[in-house]
Design a protein around this motif. Structure first.
Motif, PDB file in Angstrom:
ATOM      1  N   VAL A 134     -29.958  -0.330 -21.296  1.00 47.60           N
ATOM      2  CA  VAL A 134     -31.060  -0.477 -22.256  1.00 47.60           C
ATOM      3  C   VAL A 134     -32.346  -0.868 -21.534  1.00 47.60           C
ATOM      4  CG1 VAL A 134     -31.914  -1.834 -24.217  1.00 47.60           C
ATOM      5  CG2 VAL A 134     -29.546  -1.031 -24.184  1.00 47.60           C
ATOM      6  N   ARG A 135     -32.226  -1.688 -20.496  1.00 44.85           N
ATOM      7  CA  ARG A 135     -33.396  -2.189 -19.784  1.00 44.85           C
ATOM      8  C   ARG A 135     -33.919  -1.213 -18.728  1.00 44.85           C
ATOM      9  NH1 ARG A 135     -34.889  -7.392 -19.917  1.00 44.85           N
ATOM     10  NH2 ARG A 135     -35.519  -7.308 -17.731  1.00 44.85           N
ATOM     11  N   THR A 136     -33.121  -0.180 -18.380  1.00 39.58           N
ATOM     12  CA  THR A 136     -33.549   0.756 -17.338  1.00 39.58           C
ATOM     13  C   THR A 136     -33.584   2.190 -17.873  1.00 39.58           C
ATOM     14  OG1 THR A 136     -31.266   0.863 -16.499  1.00 39.58           O
ATOM     15  CG2 THR A 136     -32.753  -0.712 -15.441  1.00 39.58           C
ATOM     16  N   ASN A 137     -32.557   2.957 -17.560  1.00 43.33           N
ATOM     17  CA  ASN A 137     -32.526   4.359 -17.951  1.00 43.33           C
ATOM     18  C   ASN A 137     -31.080   4.763 -18.220  1.00 43.33           C
ATOM     19  OD1 ASN A 137     -32.322   7.480 -17.058  1.00 43.33           O
ATOM     20  ND2 ASN A 137     -34.382   7.080 -17.847  1.00 43.33           N
ATOM     21  N   ILE A 138     -30.891   5.727 -19.108  1.00 47.54           N
ATOM     22  CA  ILE A 138     -29.540   6.137 -19.496  1.00 47.54           C
ATOM     23  C   ILE A 138     -28.750   6.737 -18.326  1.00 47.54           C
ATOM     24  CG2 ILE A 138     -30.096   8.504 -20.203  1.00 47.54           C
ATOM     25  CD1 ILE A 138     -28.232   8.003 -22.649  1.00 47.54           C
ATOM     26  N   ILE A 139     -29.445   7.145 -17.274  1.00 41.93           N
ATOM     27  CA  ILE A 139     -28.728   7.668 -16.099  1.00 41.93           C
ATOM     28  C   ILE A 139     -27.822   6.600 -15.511  1.00 41.93           C
ATOM     29  CG2 ILE A 139     -30.470   7.017 -14.374  1.00 41.93           C
ATOM     30  CD1 ILE A 139     -28.497  10.319 -14.419  1.00 41.93           C
ATOM     31  N   LEU A 140     -28.183   5.324 -15.703  1.00 41.54           N
ATOM     32  CA  LEU A 140     -27.349   4.229 -15.209  1.00 41.54           C
ATOM     33  C   LEU A 140     -26.006   4.196 -15.932  1.00 41.54           C
ATOM     34  CD1 LEU A 140     -27.165   1.811 -13.289  1.00 41.54           C
ATOM     35  CD2 LEU A 140     -28.128   0.379 -15.099  1.00 41.54           C
ATOM     36  N   LEU A 141     -25.988   4.643 -17.182  1.00 40.41           N
ATOM     37  CA  LEU A 141     -24.728   4.706 -17.929  1.00 40.41           C
ATOM     38  C   LEU A 141     -23.757   5.674 -17.267  1.00 40.41           C
ATOM     39  CD1 LEU A 141     -23.079   3.913 -20.452  1.00 40.41           C
ATOM     40  CD2 LEU A 141     -24.170   5.831 -21.645  1.00 40.41           C
ATOM     41  N   ILE A 142     -24.274   6.806 -16.813  1.00 40.00           N
ATOM     42  CA  ILE A 142     -23.427   7.809 -16.153  1.00 40.00           C
ATOM     43  C   ILE A 142     -22.943   7.290 -14.811  1.00 40.00           C
ATOM     44  CG2 ILE A 142     -23.386  10.146 -15.200  1.00 40.00           C
ATOM     45  CD1 ILE A 142     -25.547  10.876 -17.285  1.00 40.00           C
ATOM     46  N   ILE A 143     -23.860   6.689 -14.034  1.00 41.34           N
ATOM     47  CA  ILE A 143     -23.492   6.146 -12.722  1.00 41.34           C
ATOM     48  C   ILE A 143     -22.477   5.012 -12.892  1.00 41.34           C
ATOM     49  CG2 ILE A 143     -24.343   4.945 -10.669  1.00 41.34           C
ATOM     50  CD1 ILE A 143     -27.057   6.344 -11.182  1.00 41.34           C
TER      51      ILE A 143
END
Length: 313
Positions: A109-118
């Motif tokens: 939530v605080r960064t980018n949804i790409i972090l969810l995938i990583i």
């Protein structure tokens, strides 16, 4: 379960393998990208430690359940040693996994949804490293995967949550379309600088599997040393250490790191003593600790020098 028993179950002393890439990734974000976010850094640190403890607990549970040698189950594995009920361990694993996931989602939530995938990829590999019908840890892929996921994965995420810049790597959705954007040069720089920790963390698994080779075969664990032989495994252990020094030299020449990092070459003398002790014999109770000493010696020096380099920018 006492705190002492819990720490034995999660092997708290091994968490240095997570701490060093975290510190180096954070410091490199400050040095190379001029970026730092305290809240994101703290959130990731807590999530990382909890998840690391989770995977270790899963590892010990799987080793206990899959062991063919009763002596190993009763006298070597911490679950048998401390007579810990398996249900209690399962509940603990689920609780820690939920906590780490919650903190990870806060970071998304605080960064980018790409972090969810990583993060999901790291979670998947972390869980199935020791869980499932054919765990990664029981295959010859254990060393490279553990090195990449912990050495580069943690390093990258530690830098990513600080940089929080869509030009580094981002995924944006616009109605039925999506845009994946990234800076290849920056990502390659992050990967290259992380390589020493990748190699030294892989070496911890390599030393563990080399020392446990005979016991692993009895318990049907066929790791990398089984396939390449103990002699070649020891040689590889040495090569990975010296490659770590080569990476630092090249990173300085490429201007990814400050020249002060070359002072790390001063650790080669004690490092050679460590390697000589390990080369002489590969016994879990006596020389496995060399792999830990190596990463502490090299990476603590790198952390100190990288922090010092911030003063000379």
């Amino acid at each position: 379960m006492s705190v002492k028993t819990f720490f034995k179950l999660v092997e708290i002393q091994t968490k240095l393998a997570s701490l060093f890439p975290f510190l180096l990734g954070t410091l490199f974000a400050v040095y190379y990208f001029n970026a730092f976010d305290l809240i994101n850094t703290l959130l990731f640190f807590i999530a990382m430690i909890i998840f690391d403890m989770t995977t270790t607990a899963i590892n010990n549970l799987m080793d206990y359940q899959k062991a063919k040698d009763q002596g190993y189950k009763d006298e070597v594995n911490v679950i048998g040693q401390e007579n810990i009920p398996e249900k209690r361990i399962i509940h603990l694993i689920i609780s820690m996994l939920v906590a780490a996931t919650f903190l990870g989602l806060m970071l998304v939530v605080r960064t980018n949804i790409i972090l969810l995938i990583i993060g999901a990829a790291c979670f998947f590999i972390g869980v199935f490293y020791t869980f499932g019908p054919v765990p990664i840890s029981r295959m010859p892929l254990g060393e490279p995967i553990s090195g990449l996921v912990m050495g580069f994965g943690i390093f990258f995420i530690a830098a990513f949550v600080n940089i929080n810049d869509p030009t580094l790597l981002s995924l944006v959705f616009a109605e039925q379309n999506f845009i994946l954007e990234g800076n290849m040069v920056s990502i390659i720089a992050l990967f290259f600088v992380s390589l020493p920790t990748v190699l030294l963390i892989a070496n911890i698994m390599l030393a563990n599997n080399t020392c446990d080779l005979e016991e692993d075969v009895v318990n049907h664990r066929y790791t990398l040393p089984f396939y390449i032989g103990k002699k070649q495994a020891v040689q590889l252990f040495n090569v990975l250490v010296y490659l770590s020094y080569l990476v630092i030299i090249l990173a300085v020449l490429l201007r990814l790191l400050h020249p002060i990092l070359l002072l790390i070459l001063g650790t080669i003398v004690p490092m050679r003593r460590n390697l000589a002790a390990y080369n002489a014999k590969q016994v879990k109770s006596e020389t496995f600790v060399v792999s830990i000493k190596n990463i502490v010696l090299f990476s603590s020096s790198e952390v100190f020098l990288l922090a010092l380099s911030l003063l000379f920018k």
